[in-house]
Write a protein that holds these residues in place. Structure first.
Motif, mmCIF file in Angstrom:
data_model
loop_
_atom_site.group_PDB
_atom_site.id
_atom_site.type_symbol
_atom_site.label_atom_id
_atom_site.label_comp_id
_atom_site.label_asym_id
_atom_site.label_seq_id
_atom_site.Cartn_x
_atom_site.Cartn_y
_atom_site.Cartn_z
ATOM 1 N N ILE A 1 1.707 7.920 26.629
ATOM 2 C CA ILE A 1 2.150 7.697 25.245
ATOM 3 C C ILE A 1 0.921 7.180 24.509
ATOM 4 O O ILE A 1 0.509 6.029 24.676
ATOM 5 C CB ILE A 1 3.314 6.684 25.192
ATOM 6 C CG1 ILE A 1 4.496 7.197 26.035
ATOM 7 C CG2 ILE A 1 3.736 6.427 23.746
ATOM 8 C CD1 ILE A 1 5.616 6.177 26.230
ATOM 9 N N MET A 2 0.308 8.069 23.757
ATOM 10 C CA MET A 2 -0.981 7.784 23.120
ATOM 11 C C MET A 2 -0.707 7.013 21.832
ATOM 12 O O MET A 2 -0.581 7.602 20.761
ATOM 13 C CB MET A 2 -1.711 9.086 22.804
ATOM 14 C CG MET A 2 -1.821 10.046 23.993
ATOM 15 S SD MET A 2 -2.741 11.547 23.582
ATOM 16 C CE MET A 2 -1.604 12.401 22.473
ATOM 17 N N ASP A 3 -0.646 5.700 21.925
ATOM 18 C CA ASP A 3 -0.251 4.917 20.754
ATOM 19 C C ASP A 3 -1.405 4.063 20.241
ATOM 20 O O ASP A 3 -2.304 3.697 21.001
ATOM 21 C CB ASP A 3 0.946 4.028 21.132
ATOM 22 C CG ASP A 3 1.698 3.533 19.902
ATOM 23 O OD1 ASP A 3 1.525 4.102 18.810
ATOM 24 O OD2 ASP A 3 2.468 2.561 20.057
ATOM 25 N N TYR B 1 2.030 12.589 24.789
ATOM 26 C CA TYR B 1 2.941 12.542 23.639
ATOM 27 C C TYR B 1 2.092 12.633 22.371
ATOM 28 O O TYR B 1 1.407 11.680 22.007
ATOM 29 C CB TYR B 1 3.671 11.206 23.693
ATOM 30 C CG TYR B 1 5.061 11.152 23.138
ATOM 31 C CD1 TYR B 1 5.717 12.268 22.634
ATOM 32 C CD2 TYR B 1 5.759 9.938 23.143
ATOM 33 C CE1 TYR B 1 7.023 12.168 22.163
ATOM 34 C CE2 TYR B 1 7.050 9.837 22.673
ATOM 35 C CZ TYR B 1 7.686 10.951 22.182
ATOM 36 O OH TYR B 1 8.969 10.842 21.715
ATOM 37 N N ALA B 2 2.119 13.784 21.735
ATOM 38 C CA ALA B 2 1.278 13.983 20.550
ATOM 39 C C ALA B 2 2.050 13.760 19.254
ATOM 40 O O ALA B 2 1.490 13.286 18.259
ATOM 41 C CB ALA B 2 0.690 15.394 20.550
ATOM 42 N N PHE B 3 3.341 14.135 19.260
ATOM 43 C CA PHE B 3 4.150 13.970 18.041
ATOM 44 C C PHE B 3 5.609 13.930 18.471
ATOM 45 O O PHE B 3 6.102 14.856 19.120
ATOM 46 C CB PHE B 3 3.908 15.153 17.091
ATOM 47 C CG PHE B 3 4.506 14.965 15.722
ATOM 48 C CD1 PHE B 3 3.764 14.388 14.695
ATOM 49 C CD2 PHE B 3 5.811 15.359 15.453
ATOM 50 C CE1 PHE B 3 4.323 14.202 13.430
ATOM 51 C CE2 PHE B 3 6.369 15.181 14.194
ATOM 52 C CZ PHE B 3 5.627 14.603 13.178
ATOM 53 N N SER B 4 6.270 12.839 18.133
ATOM 54 C CA SER B 4 7.652 12.698 18.594
ATOM 55 C C SER B 4 8.622 13.325 17.597
ATOM 56 O O SER B 4 8.296 13.531 16.422
ATOM 57 C CB SER B 4 7.994 11.218 18.799
ATOM 58 O OG SER B 4 8.309 10.597 17.568
ATOM 59 N N ASN C 1 8.753 11.247 14.641
ATOM 60 C CA ASN C 1 7.563 11.020 13.808
ATOM 61 C C ASN C 1 7.631 11.721 12.449
ATOM 62 O O ASN C 1 6.813 11.454 11.565
ATOM 63 C CB ASN C 1 6.274 11.415 14.543
ATOM 64 C CG ASN C 1 5.848 10.442 15.623
ATOM 65 O OD1 ASN C 1 5.266 10.813 16.633
ATOM 66 N ND2 ASN C 1 6.109 9.151 15.420
ATOM 67 N N ARG D 1 7.517 9.673 9.146
ATOM 68 C CA ARG D 1 6.290 9.118 8.552
ATOM 69 C C ARG D 1 5.999 9.774 7.196
ATOM 70 O O ARG D 1 6.529 10.838 6.893
ATOM 71 C CB ARG D 1 5.118 9.347 9.508
ATOM 72 C CG ARG D 1 5.330 8.583 10.787
ATOM 73 C CD ARG D 1 4.117 8.609 11.658
ATOM 74 N NE ARG D 1 4.373 7.838 12.867
ATOM 75 C CZ ARG D 1 3.440 7.334 13.644
ATOM 76 N NH1 ARG D 1 2.168 7.532 13.353
ATOM 77 N NH2 ARG D 1 3.764 6.636 14.703
ATOM 78 N N ARG E 1 1.189 3.657 28.565
ATOM 79 C CA ARG E 1 1.282 3.537 27.110
ATOM 80 C C ARG E 1 0.163 2.623 26.640
ATOM 81 O O ARG E 1 -0.039 1.539 27.192
ATOM 82 C CB ARG E 1 2.625 2.970 26.664
ATOM 83 C CG ARG E 1 2.728 2.894 25.135
ATOM 84 C CD ARG E 1 4.119 2.647 24.620
ATOM 85 N NE ARG E 1 4.131 2.750 23.157
ATOM 86 C CZ ARG E 1 5.144 3.190 22.438
ATOM 87 N NH1 ARG E 1 6.255 3.568 23.025
ATOM 88 N NH2 ARG E 1 5.058 3.264 21.116
ATOM 89 N N ARG F 1 7.634 0.090 25.304
ATOM 90 C CA ARG F 1 8.846 0.907 25.147
ATOM 91 C C ARG F 1 8.506 2.369 25.372
ATOM 92 O O ARG F 1 7.342 2.776 25.311
ATOM 93 C CB ARG F 1 9.475 0.693 23.765
ATOM 94 C CG ARG F 1 8.532 0.920 22.597
ATOM 95 C CD ARG F 1 9.251 0.781 21.248
ATOM 96 N NE ARG F 1 8.304 0.846 20.153
ATOM 97 C CZ ARG F 1 7.825 -0.230 19.507
ATOM 98 N NH1 ARG F 1 8.219 -1.446 19.841
ATOM 99 N NH2 ARG F 1 6.942 -0.066 18.528
ATOM 100 N N SER G 1 9.963 4.963 23.576
ATOM 101 C CA SER G 1 9.997 5.747 22.334
ATOM 102 C C SER G 1 10.422 7.198 22.580
ATOM 103 O O SER G 1 9.839 8.127 22.029
ATOM 104 C CB SER G 1 8.644 5.692 21.607
ATOM 105 O OG SER G 1 8.287 4.349 21.319
HETATM 106 C C1 IPE Z 1 5.355 7.319 20.184
HETATM 107 O O1 IPE Z 1 4.642 6.449 19.377
HETATM 108 C C2 IPE Z 1 5.053 8.735 19.808
HETATM 109 C C3 IPE Z 1 3.700 9.200 20.097
HETATM 110 C C4 IPE Z 1 2.769 8.515 20.680
HETATM 111 C C5 IPE Z 1 3.432 10.548 19.694
HETATM 112 P P1 IPE Z 1 5.265 5.830 18.049
HETATM 113 O O2 IPE Z 1 4.200 4.999 17.453
HETATM 114 O O3 IPE Z 1 5.853 6.895 17.210
HETATM 115 O O4 IPE Z 1 6.466 4.924 18.617
HETATM 116 P P2 IPE Z 1 7.215 3.704 17.957
HETATM 117 O O5 IPE Z 1 7.657 4.161 16.595
HETATM 118 O O6 IPE Z 1 6.252 2.576 17.873
HETATM 119 O O7 IPE Z 1 8.341 3.415 18.882
#
Ligand code: IPE
Ligand code: IPE
Ligand code: MG
Length: 246
Positions: A28-30, A72-75, A78, A81, A192, A198, A200
């Motif tokens: 989860i690339m956050d 995870y590139a785009f949920s 997302n 946004r 993550r 989490r 997500s």
């Molecule tokens: C999860 O990250 C989705 C990706 C990494 C593509 P988000 O930043 O969207 O997750 P939340 O909103 O903090 O849960």
């Protein structure tokens, strides 16, 4: 760029057991937004930097000998946004899919996608489909890009497909067989970045018994050493799958 052998030797020197790597790593690339904000620059520049990180982490994972990497590139969530960010991300992923194809091919990477592709812009969908088709026979790492992906949506799509085929009841194996990429084994390790603890909505079904590693660094700051550390953490865990450790 260090050779694959050099990457493996350095990882082994740092204590990684190369014979016990996680087969499938999910990320989860956050934290792209936070990375940009802390530098006072637009969020999209954070996403662009994250894309560079992804290229190097993918090649490093391939060098290490990880067989499957899913990112995870785009949920599916997302889309909430601001429009400029969503459009910027769609364009960025499309450009990346086109520009990286050569590198994917040269490194024997097999590309897959997961998500509701019918809902993404046509250009992006075509670029992703071309990447998947062109690399289908490659035998190195299987790299899955989760785009417009949601774990719940994936399960709903699987059940709907079963119903469309006339199934009147489901069981776990039937659902597993209808996921987006049923041939990919379940993730062993989910990483993550940016400290959030989490899921997500990432790989909800497949990740039921994945080991979790949360890294404080944002995604643009993540590197090969962090990947190796996460794999070492994975190797220190006792996986029980509900049974006992023996
Ligand atoms: C999860 O990250 C989705 C990706 C990494 C593509 P988000 O930043 O969207 O997750 P939340 O909103 O903090 O849960
Ligand atoms: C992850 O970075 C990339 C996507 C979700 C597309 P974020 O954009 O979520 O970064 P933060 O969480 O706002 O820092
Ligand atoms: Mg985020």
């Amino acid at each position: 760029m260090p050779s694959a052998d050099a990457v493996r030797a350095a990882a082994a020197d740092s204590g990684l057991d190369l014979s016990a790597l996680p087969v499938h790593v999910g990320i989860i690339m956050d934290g792209n937004g936070r990375w940009a904000r802390s530098r006072g620059i637009p969020r999209l520049l954070g996403h662009r930097e994250g894309y560079k990180t992804l290229r190097s982490v993918l090649l490093a994972a391939n060098d290490l000998g990880v067989k499957y990497l899913t990112v995870y590139a785009f949920s599916a969530e997302n889309w909430r946004r601001p429009k400029v960010e969503v459009e910027g991300l769609m364009k960025l992923i499309e450009r990346a899919a086109i520009d990286e194809l050569r590198i994917m091919f040269r490194n024997n990477v097999r590309v897959k996608v997961a998500g509701r592709l019918n809902e993404v812009p046509d250009g992006l969908r075509r670029a992703l489909e071309k990447g998947v088709e062109t690399t289908a026979d490659n035998t190195g790492i299987t790299f899955t890009l989760a785009v417009n992906y949601g774990g719940r949506a994936e399960i709903v799509d699987a059940v709907n497909r079963l119903m469309a085929e006339g199934e009147r009841s489901v069981h776990e194996d039937k659902i597993s067989a209808k996921l987006y990429n049923p041939d990919i084994p379940e993730p062993d390790l989910l990483i993550r970045t940016a400290g959030e603890m989490r899921l997500s909505n990432f790989l909800l079904w497949q990740g039921a018994y994945a080991e979790l590693v949360v890294v404080e660094k944002t995604w643009p700051e993540f590197n090969l050493e962090d990947l190796v550390e996460a794999c070492k953490s994975f190797q220190s865990r006792t996986r029980k799958f509900g049974g006992d450790a023996e």
